[in-house]
Write a protein that holds these residues in place. Structure first.
Motif, mmCIF file in Angstrom:
data_model
loop_
_atom_site.group_PDB
_atom_site.id
_atom_site.type_symbol
_atom_site.label_atom_id
_atom_site.label_comp_id
_atom_site.label_asym_id
_atom_site.label_seq_id
_atom_site.Cartn_x
_atom_site.Cartn_y
_atom_site.Cartn_z
ATOM 1 N N VAL A 1 -3.689 -0.584 4.140
ATOM 2 C CA VAL A 1 -3.499 -2.001 3.806
ATOM 3 C C VAL A 1 -4.355 -2.362 2.583
ATOM 4 C CG1 VAL A 1 -3.851 -4.374 4.614
ATOM 5 C CG2 VAL A 1 -2.920 -2.653 6.170
ATOM 6 N N VAL A 2 -5.611 -1.911 2.589
ATOM 7 C CA VAL A 2 -6.506 -2.170 1.455
ATOM 8 C C VAL A 2 -5.961 -1.495 0.195
ATOM 9 C CG1 VAL A 2 -8.834 -1.829 0.532
ATOM 10 C CG2 VAL A 2 -8.517 -2.413 2.951
ATOM 11 N N LEU A 3 -5.487 -0.251 0.370
ATOM 12 C CA LEU A 3 -4.931 0.498 -0.767
ATOM 13 C C LEU A 3 -3.728 -0.240 -1.365
ATOM 14 C CD1 LEU A 3 -5.440 3.233 -2.196
ATOM 15 C CD2 LEU A 3 -3.732 4.237 -0.679
ATOM 16 N N GLY A 4 -2.837 -0.737 -0.504
ATOM 17 C CA GLY A 4 -1.651 -1.448 -0.970
ATOM 18 C C GLY A 4 -2.002 -2.749 -1.682
ATOM 19 N N ILE A 5 -2.953 -3.488 -1.132
ATOM 20 C CA ILE A 5 -3.370 -4.750 -1.759
ATOM 21 C C ILE A 5 -3.987 -4.466 -3.138
ATOM 22 C CG2 ILE A 5 -5.058 -6.628 -1.623
ATOM 23 C CD1 ILE A 5 -2.877 -7.166 0.294
ATOM 24 N N PHE A 6 -4.829 -3.448 -3.211
ATOM 25 C CA PHE A 6 -5.462 -3.109 -4.493
ATOM 26 C C PHE A 6 -4.429 -2.678 -5.535
ATOM 27 C CE2 PHE A 6 -10.248 -2.668 -4.417
ATOM 28 C CZ PHE A 6 -10.410 -3.529 -3.345
ATOM 29 N N ARG A 7 -3.435 -1.910 -5.095
ATOM 30 C CA ARG A 7 -2.395 -1.471 -6.038
ATOM 31 C C ARG A 7 -1.623 -2.682 -6.559
ATOM 32 N NH1 ARG A 7 -0.543 0.629 -10.364
ATOM 33 N NH2 ARG A 7 1.699 0.939 -10.365
ATOM 34 N N TYR A 8 -1.321 -3.623 -5.666
ATOM 35 C CA TYR A 8 -0.561 -4.801 -6.100
ATOM 36 C C TYR A 8 -1.384 -5.640 -7.083
ATOM 37 C CZ TYR A 8 3.414 -7.876 -5.813
ATOM 38 O OH TYR A 8 4.559 -8.576 -6.138
ATOM 39 N N MET A 9 -2.698 -5.711 -6.833
ATOM 40 C CA MET A 9 -3.567 -6.456 -7.753
ATOM 41 C C MET A 9 -3.667 -5.731 -9.093
ATOM 42 S SD MET A 9 -6.516 -7.766 -5.106
ATOM 43 C CE MET A 9 -7.368 -8.823 -6.261
ATOM 44 N N GLN A 10 -3.627 -4.414 -9.063
ATOM 45 C CA GLN A 10 -3.640 -3.644 -10.319
ATOM 46 C C GLN A 10 -2.373 -3.929 -11.130
ATOM 47 O OE1 GLN A 10 -3.044 0.641 -10.025
ATOM 48 N NE2 GLN A 10 -4.716 0.969 -11.464
ATOM 49 N N ILE A 11 -1.224 -3.946 -10.436
ATOM 50 C CA ILE A 11 0.041 -4.259 -11.113
ATOM 51 C C ILE A 11 -0.010 -5.663 -11.705
ATOM 52 C CG2 ILE A 11 2.499 -4.720 -10.710
ATOM 53 C CD1 ILE A 11 2.388 -2.557 -8.504
ATOM 54 N N THR A 12 -0.625 -6.588 -10.967
ATOM 55 C CA THR A 12 -0.675 -7.988 -11.404
ATOM 56 C C THR A 12 -1.677 -8.219 -12.529
ATOM 57 O OG1 THR A 12 -0.104 -8.697 -9.156
ATOM 58 C CG2 THR A 12 -1.056 -10.357 -10.622
#
Length: 287
Positions: free
Chosen positions: A239-250
């Motif tokens: 979950v943390v990994l997915g949130i961080f990836r989405y923030m990286q994309i953003t």
């Protein structure tokens, strides 16, 4: 036909997968519950398509000035307004009739979703903050639809996580609109109610709250007792990994205009979601 399919936005149906979430989190699968959930999924897709057509109909002039939305079937003139109105009536009435026969509770949820989104299309989407709360409420209604057709009890933490995650994704989408506005391009009317500082701070806040809420869900007494495991907290890693990836994309790649397209195209995010599902099932199966 090609333009009609584009107008219905089938790529957005991925959002309706939230209807399956109650089954996944309860881990009580059966042929009957899967079939009921699948029917609810299809009906939600049909109603959602009628809303997308209505939304495009209301935004024709605005979309014509948008760099990518100007190519939509209605904005580009490939489909006329009369056809769009017929589609709205046909899709919504068909879905309501079938859901009424299938399950009155699903009918009520679909009707509420439809009314909420009609209000959104006509007025509420022009009010900053209210617009993202309406979108997020739609995700929670999907969750309730999946729970009601299968008589699956919903954890209060799952409702909270779904709502907060939807706000996080909606904020990322608004960030893209703010960037377009700063570049001097026309975008939605309510963008004056947002700026980068506000959106960035809100996204970081939501990201933190989503992670903490998920962690609370995994260690709650109710979940430990029902799923018979103390180890579900291990899945928080993904979950943390997915949130961080989405923030990286953003924040780094600045490509957050369409959450649906991101999920459909980003391999990193797709693998993370699959690993989260696999770890969730694995932890429960090994308990």
């Amino acid at each position: 036909m090609k333009h009609i399919i584009t107008l219905l936005r089938p790529h957005q149906y991925i959002k309706n997968l939230f209807i399956f979430a109650p089954l996944l989190f309860s881990f009580h699968f059966s042929v009957g519950s899967l079939l009921s959930t699948f029917i609810a999924f299809i009906l939600f897709c049909v109603v959602a398509s009628s809303i997308y057509v209505l939304n495009d109909l209301m935004d024709i002039e605005e979309d014509k000035r948008h760099p990518s939305k100007k190519n939509r079937p209605l904005a580009s003139g490939k489909i006329d307004e009369k056809t769009a109105k017929k589609l709205i009536i046909f899709l919504s009435s068909g879905a309501f009739l079938f859901s009424f026969i299938f399950d009155i509770k699903l009918f009520m949820i679909l009707l509420l979703y439809f009314i909420l989104n009609v209000l959104y299309s006509f007025r509420l989407k022009h009010i900053a903050i209210v617009d993202i709360f309406i979108i997020s409420t739609g995700f929670v209604l999907r969750l309730f639809a999946g729970a009601l057709v299968t008589d699956t009890p919903l954890s209060i933490w799952i409702i909270i996580i779904t709502f907060l995650l939807a706000i996080f994704l909606s904020l990322a989408k608004r960030r893209d609109d703010v960037l377009l506005s700063l570049a001097g391009k026309e975008t939605r009317k309510n963008i004056d109610g947002y700026n980068l500082e506000f959106v960035n701070a809100s996204m970081v806040l939501m990201a933190g709250v989503v992670i903490v809420s998920y962690l609370q869900y995994t260690v709650s007494f109710e979940v430990i007792e029902r799923l018979n495991t103390h180890n579900l907290y291990l899945t928080t890693f993904f979950v943390v990994l997915g949130i961080f990836r989405y923030m990286q994309i953003t924040f780094v790649e600045e490509q957050s205009g369409s959450p649906t397209k991101i999920v459909l195209k980003d391999r990193f995010l797709q693998i993370t979601i699959l690993l989260w599902i696999a770890s969730f099932i694995g932890v429960i199966s090994l308990a």
